[in-house]
Design a protein around this motif. Sequence first.
Motif, short mmCIF file in Angstrom:
data_model
loop_
_atom_site.label_atom_id
_atom_site.label_comp_id
_atom_site.label_asym_id
_atom_site.label_seq_id
_atom_site.Cartn_x
_atom_site.Cartn_y
_atom_site.Cartn_z
N ASP A 202 0.83 -1.21 0.00
CA ASP A 202 0.00 0.00 0.00
C ASP A 202 0.87 1.26 0.00
OD1 ASP A 202 0.72 -0.94 2.54
OD2 ASP A 202 -0.78 0.29 3.53
N SER A 205 2.14 1.64 -3.59
CA SER A 205 1.08 2.18 -4.45
C SER A 205 0.92 3.68 -4.24
CB SER A 205 -0.27 1.52 -4.14
OG SER A 205 -0.13 0.16 -3.94
N LEU A 206 0.98 4.08 -2.98
CA LEU A 206 0.85 5.50 -2.69
C LEU A 206 1.98 6.31 -3.31
CD1 LEU A 206 -0.28 5.92 1.02
CD2 LEU A 206 -1.23 7.08 -0.95
N LEU A 208 3.61 5.71 -5.98
CA LEU A 208 3.42 5.83 -7.43
C LEU A 208 2.36 6.87 -7.75
CD1 LEU A 208 3.44 2.03 -8.34
CD2 LEU A 208 5.30 3.66 -8.66
N SER A 209 1.28 6.89 -6.97
CA SER A 209 0.23 7.89 -7.21
C SER A 209 0.71 9.28 -6.87
CB SER A 209 -1.00 7.59 -6.35
OG SER A 209 -1.62 6.42 -6.77
N MET A 210 1.32 9.38 -5.71
CA MET A 210 1.74 10.71 -5.24
C MET A 210 2.74 11.34 -6.19
SD MET A 210 2.03 10.00 -1.23
CE MET A 210 0.70 10.39 -0.10
N ASN A 212 2.62 10.93 -9.36
CA ASN A 212 1.95 11.09 -10.67
C ASN A 212 2.63 10.25 -11.76
OD1 ASN A 212 0.18 12.12 -12.59
ND2 ASN A 212 1.43 13.92 -13.01
N VAL A 213 2.96 9.01 -11.43
CA VAL A 213 3.63 8.17 -12.42
C VAL A 213 2.61 7.66 -13.43
CG1 VAL A 213 5.00 6.09 -12.79
CG2 VAL A 213 5.35 7.45 -10.73
N ARG A 236 4.46 1.06 -14.78
CA ARG A 236 3.43 2.09 -15.06
C ARG A 236 3.76 2.92 -16.29
NH1 ARG A 236 0.14 3.42 -10.16
NH2 ARG A 236 -0.09 1.36 -9.29
N PRO A 422 5.49 16.73 -8.68
CA PRO A 422 5.26 16.14 -7.37
C PRO A 422 6.40 15.21 -6.95
CG PRO A 422 3.93 15.02 -9.02
CD PRO A 422 4.70 16.10 -9.74
#
Lengths: 491, 232
Positions: A202, A205-206, A208-210, A212-213, A236, A422
């Motif tokens: 988790d 995953s965070l 990668l999102s944070m 902006n991949v 990704r 980011p």
Amino acid sequence: MASEDSGDGLREETMSANRRHTWEGCSVLLDINDGDRLVFAMLTHGATLKIGKKKFPLAPLIGCPFGSLFKVETSSNGSHLARFFPSSAPEAATEQVKDHCHASVEFKDNRSLVDNNTAQGLSSEDIDSMRREGATGEEIVEALITNSSTFDKKTTFSQEKYKVKKQKKYAPKVLLRRPFSRSICEAYFKKSPTRIGSLRVDALSLLLSMANVGAYSDVLVLDTVGGLLTGAVAERLGGTGYVCCTYFGSSNLPIDIVRMFNFSSDVNSRIVQASFTDLIGEDNDEPSSQPDNPKAHAANTNTLLSADSIIPKSLVPVLHDESLEEVIVSNAKFSYSKEIFSELNPMQTSPHAHSRSLNEDGRNAQPCSISEKLIPPGRKASTELIKTWKRRGFTSLIVAAPEMEVDSLVQKLLSLICYSGPFAVYHHCLQPLAICMHNLQTSKMALSLQISEPWLREYQVLPSRTHPHMQTSGFGGYILSGIRVCGGSGS
Amino acid sequence: MISSDPSKRNSFERCISDGDLVIVYERHDSMKAVQVKIGSEFQNRYGAFKHADWIGKPFGSKVFSSKGGFVHLLFPTPELWTLSLNHRTQILYLADISFVISYLEIVPGCVVLESGTGSGSLTTSLGRAVAPSGHVYTFDFHEQRASLAREDFDRNGLGSLITVSVRDIQGEGFPDEFCGAVDSIFLDLPQPWLAVPSAARILKQDGILCSFSPCIEQVQRSCDSLRQNLLM
């Protein structure tokens, strides 16, 4: 459908075909008994998997779709893994249990159970002889139940639990899983969390999102988690953009876990390495630092293999060797690769390597498996790329380097990220991130600064028996995230 | 948000131009998506900001109002969008979004179905994950919400990656044309178990389904349905 609309539908198809079925030499994740054990394996004809005291060849798994189930099958010439298709039997059992708990409250409990080791009528000799006679795992489990004097006294739930326990021992199941950032992260977290800095799925995953991949990103990473982060980013990117692994000092960081992902050359070629000195370098055209040390790299790979898998060690130098060859062929600019190659060659005693080069010369290569022409991940970033990044900046930054002094590093790395880019920094301790956050705040380099603590709780979900797992990871580390802005001391 | 054209992506060389969508950042808990238009003004408690002053500045710039107040102008990302979008429904936030995308094993090129669309918070991230060659098909039974979501995706430059349709997935299931062509499915429905049989039929072999429910009772019923429909 999008895949039909897109221009290169054919390539799309081959790629997805590759992803859905295993091939010889591909990396897979084997899930034994519903997550009890996770094993990475390279599907070669010689590879084996140890379950209990026995070794089973993995050859039957080659060419099967991911998601296939296998169990041990006994035949006249010993036992082997065979694919099987679960019937609706387990569902029927579930139904039964469900009906039961809806019907009435059970009056059975454990008041008459005595732990004196006499409940089971079958001895281990009996079981061994059943095995010799070719009884299947299910038959043994049935026999164990019939000969258990206490089975009938158990509650339905307890009976089911007993069955599952015996099934795991006598009729183990192997699930063929696609290696994917999620499954790879979970497997490492379970088996050897220290190799991946205890980075839980988790948290990954965070990150990668944070950061902006997504497609066409140029992501700068500092990865001391064995390449898990690098691999997850590359996954990704899907063969677009770049993930640039940077390092401080003269030797690059190992990214061996990337090899578990089954990346195509397209994706591998997007994973590059560059030292921080080169990335900030004052317009000197040649990358200044040393080419990576092949010995160190090989040693790292071996540690990984012995710790985690059943990949025959002889395979590794072959892959390594081929990949270097490919570098020379594909890009003349990487002239130092030649030196590594010749340096490596004397060490190269594996017979595979020789037959391989013969094939290359004689043009009589076997129908090639994917690995044979693979571009390796983590080549050195070209001067052109570095120049582009200096001009345009990276689109985002991810740091997962728990062993390093993150505070000073992050500020340095952040100067390479474009404005409004980011970033996310993982650490298993809060304090270094708190210091880093404070310093970024004062430097006015970044805004939207936030420290998050990922939280994850797994549940057993069964009719009338839903509850959190008895054992669960209570710790997911911390993530500092933010956005770089114009101004401040960094620009 | 996503473009193959390097001059449109965020970089040191990219400056704000007329027509761009920018995220106006006031504070960590207060930001707004604004379409830049020469002649327009943005007003908040810090004063009035002329759009014309923003043009030519890089993203990440601090800009000032007539009163001397300031805001930052940020390049839109799915994360900022989640924090600034108009809530038409309850939405998924970053922690769940990132987890869902990892668990659905979405990579560029995947075909993903989603129901319902809601406010499009997750959908925006799904769009980023499947770009450039994949596609997201998202369904909502609410006509107005669907069209508002469609407008949002277009504004964010995700229109070519996301198709919004009006359909009651719980009642009708997913359209048959998707049969065997779908990599991952995401359900955010009050009774997801009703959609599971249809989802099982259209998923590829080894495809993944993920269902999001606030209550454990819903999860339990979904699990029952999954055991019956998805195990082969």
